[in-house]
Motif scaffolding. Structure first.
Motif, PDB file in Angstrom:
ATOM      1  N   ARG A   4       0.838  -1.203   0.000  1.00  0.00           N
ATOM      2  CA  ARG A   4       0.000   0.000   0.000  1.00  0.00           C
ATOM      3  C   ARG A   4       0.872   1.252   0.000  1.00  0.00           C
ATOM      4  O   ARG A   4       0.571   2.240  -0.680  1.00  0.00           O
ATOM      5  CB  ARG A   4      -0.912   0.012   1.219  1.00  0.00           C
ATOM      6  N   GLY A  63       2.187   1.980  -3.434  1.00  0.00           N
ATOM      7  CA  GLY A  63       1.115   2.776  -4.022  1.00  0.00           C
ATOM      8  C   GLY A  63       0.921   2.722  -5.518  1.00  0.00           C
ATOM      9  O   GLY A  63       0.205   3.553  -6.072  1.00  0.00           O
ATOM     10  N   LYS A  68      -0.425   0.665  -9.061  1.00  0.00           N
ATOM     11  CA  LYS A  68      -1.556  -0.214  -9.379  1.00  0.00           C
ATOM     12  C   LYS A  68      -1.187  -1.672  -9.104  1.00  0.00           C
ATOM     13  O   LYS A  68      -1.970  -2.435  -8.523  1.00  0.00           O
ATOM     14  CB  LYS A  68      -1.949  -0.039 -10.841  1.00  0.00           C
ATOM     15  N   ASN A 103      -0.810  -2.335  -5.292  1.00  0.00           N
ATOM     16  CA  ASN A 103      -2.114  -2.394  -4.611  1.00  0.00           C
ATOM     17  C   ASN A 103      -2.777  -3.752  -4.845  1.00  0.00           C
ATOM     18  O   ASN A 103      -3.413  -4.310  -3.940  1.00  0.00           O
ATOM     19  CB  ASN A 103      -3.021  -1.273  -5.101  1.00  0.00           C
ATOM     20  N   ASN A 145     -10.629  -1.966  -3.327  1.00  0.00           N
ATOM     21  CA  ASN A 145      -9.901  -2.365  -4.529  1.00  0.00           C
ATOM     22  C   ASN A 145     -10.744  -3.219  -5.475  1.00  0.00           C
ATOM     23  O   ASN A 145     -10.501  -3.231  -6.683  1.00  0.00           O
ATOM     24  CB  ASN A 145      -8.613  -3.102  -4.145  1.00  0.00           C
TER      25      ASN A 145
END
Length: 564
Positions: A480, A483, A485, A488, A529
């Motif tokens: 996280r 950060g 794509k 995540n 998400n």
């Protein structure tokens, strides 16, 4: 004339007998590790019988035992030209070649020596065996071939059987080694080296009481056989490390045994240095400092004393003198003699001058030097990982996270370490906690560190520590923080691993306040998400988050939006 000739023969024969007796006595003295006495006798024998090659050879062996290779070479070179058994000195030169890493030169010397040997070349093969076992890079396979040749040359030679036992131990064939040593004992009841090696095998199997009894049995035969006291000391030392509750008791016994060993061998600088080595293993740092200073007074030229002083000063809270002493040591000895622990203690001393009591780095340049030294230590000896971990934890506690990560990175080089899972967890955490407060621009420079952290967490998960749920959770936190794509998406997988692990532990675990808080954050993140890619999974996770905290605005609004 005939009478004169017979008289000359009688004189020569008597000289040969005396020399043979002298050599056998010297060999016993060497086996008892009374090297100063052996050196004195052999120097006298070389002077009185300069035509006897064995005198030079065994004197060279004594110097090698004392780690004085230059002196050994002098006598081997002189002895190789002697007609009577001079060829043995070629084996001595071959031994030195192997210590220098020159295997081809050693092989040439051994081949030449065997060409001069008699049909029964037992003694030659025994020393060739030892040469390969004690080489800078031991060749245990060739040593075993030589040992078997020694036994084949004379099956009734107890010394050949001991050499075979030594080679078999090096090749990890302990059962056959035990048989060889036992055979040696049966062939020569006076050869104490054989039962000594049997007792060492017993000790290495951690049968400490039985091993001590065996050493005491040897001393009952010959109470002045020093090596038995040394091995008793090693046994008590091993027992101390194996059972922490007995540490002080067994360390005290070990030190007494070693003092006895010193009194029975010799009180030379060499023996004192061996005692200093033992004090290091016993962690008697004050005593080591005292002993090292005493050695320095009696032998001002031996560089090893600076090593002992460096270790002692480092442990006794005098890092400035430790740096000075260890730097002096490293400048005076062959680089091949500098080991991982030497760099470790130099690094520890530099660390002590670069961080404060709270573990905060106050001198970055000195800290960088210490990391470079620790890296060298790890390259030479990855089994020092416990030391790296301890230093890393101090930095970690002081919130010097990036610096701590360097130590944990060194610690995990030992993949067989019992603390491998924990060290990887701390490595990942160090990078996570360092990166948490960084800006996007700063995080962009940490790509390599993020990769190390993810790998560290993965390694910890593979081992499956008891806190594996925390590893999953922190790995999710890391991704996280990254950060992107991709990160995540990985965080979702990490958090799902956390949820699965917690649920498997049951209600008692789930009901813990800290776990409930983590589960809420986990479900909320997973739901967010999946919101644009899998509405069913998103709703499922937000509902679970709402069960934990039904009043959270983000969760309530997200569910309202998804269930319209």
């Amino acid at each position: 004339m005939k009478t004169v000739i017979l008289s000359s023969f009688a004189t020569i024969f008597a000289t040969l007998v005396v020399n043979a007796q002298d050599i056998e006595q010297v060999k016993k003295t060497i086996d008892a590790e009374k090297f100063s006495d052996a050196r004195k006798s052999l120097k006298s024998m070389v002077a009185s019988a300069p035509d006897k090659g064995k005198n030079y050879f065994y004197l060279g062996q004594v110097y090698m035992a004392l780690e004085k290779q230059d002196s050994a070479r002098v006598y081997f070179e002189k002895g190789k030209a002697v007609k009577d058994a001079g060829h043995l000195n070629l084996i001595g030169l071959g031994q030195l070649d192997l210590l220098d890493g020159n295997k081809s030169a050693a092989e040439s010397h051994f081949t030449n020596a065997l060409a001069f040997a008699k049909k029964k070349n037992t003694e030659e093969q025994i020393y060739i065996t030892q040469a390969y076992l004690k080489a800078a890079t031991p060749d245990n396979a060739i040593a075993l071939v030589a040992a078997k040749a020694a036994v084949a040359s004379d099956p009734k030679s107890a010394l050949a059987q001991v050499a075979l036992g030594d080679a078999l131990v090096a090749n990890r064939n302990i059962n056959d080694a035990y048989v060889a040593y036992r055979t040696a004992s049966e062939l020569d009841k006076t050869l104490l080296r054989a039962p000594l090696q049997l007792a060492i095998i017993t000790r290495n199997a951690q049968a400490f009481p039985e091993a001590l009894k065996a050493f005491n049995d040897i001393l009952a035969i010959n109470s002045s056989y020093g090596p038995a006291y040394r091995e008793k000391a090693e046994t008590n030392l091993a027992w101390a490390y194996a059972k922490k509750s007995l540490f002080e008791e067994k360390i005290a016994a070990a030190l007494e045994d070693y003092k006895k060993y010193m009194s029975l061998t010799d009180v030379s600088t060499d023996a004192k240095m061996k005692y200093a080595d033992f004090l290091i293993l016993s962690k008697k740092w004050k005593e080591l400092e005292t002993e090292a200073l005493a050695i320095q007074k009696s032998d001002k030229v031996n560089p090893k004393v600076f090593k002992y002083l460096g270790y002692a000063y480092s442990e006794n809270g005098n890092p400035t003198e430790a740096i000075k002493s260890l730097t002096e040591y490293m400048s005076k000895v062959d680089a091949k003699k500098i080991n991982g622990k030497d760099y470790l203690y130099l690094a520890k001393a530099k660390l002590a001058t670069s961080i404060d009591d709270k573990g905060v780095v106050s001198n970055q340049a000195k800290f960088n030097e210490s990391i470079a030294d620790l890296t060298k230590a790890a390259e030479l000896n990855p089994y020092l990982n416990t030391e790296f971990t301890d230093i890393g934890i101090k930095l970690y506690t002081g919130k010097a996270y990036l610096e701590a990560s360097k130590l944990f990175e060194l610690a995990v080089k030992n993949t067989s370490s019992k603390s491998f899972a924990r060290d990887n967890f701390l490595l990942g955490n160090s990078i996570l906690f360092y990166a948490e407060s960084k800006t996007a621009a700063q995080k962009a420079t940490l790509t390599a560190e993020f990769a190390k952290a993810n790998k560290a967490y993965d390694e910890s998960i593979k081992v499956g520590p008891s806190n594996v749920q925390d590893v999953y959770y922190n790995k999710g936190q890391l991704n996280r923080v990254i950060g992107t794509k991709e990160s995540n998406a990985q965080a979702v997988l990490d958090y799902e691993g956390y949820v699965k692990t917690v649920i498997a532990k049951g209600d008692a675990e789930i009901s813990k306040p800290a776990v409930k808080e983590n589960l809420f954050e986990t479900y909320s993140f997973i739901g967010a998400n999946y919101a644009t890619t899998d509405k069913v999974k998103a709703i499922e996770n937000f509902k679970k988050a709402a069960e934990i905290n039904p009043n959270d605005t983000f969760v309530k609004e997200s569910l309202q939006a998804l269930t319209k």
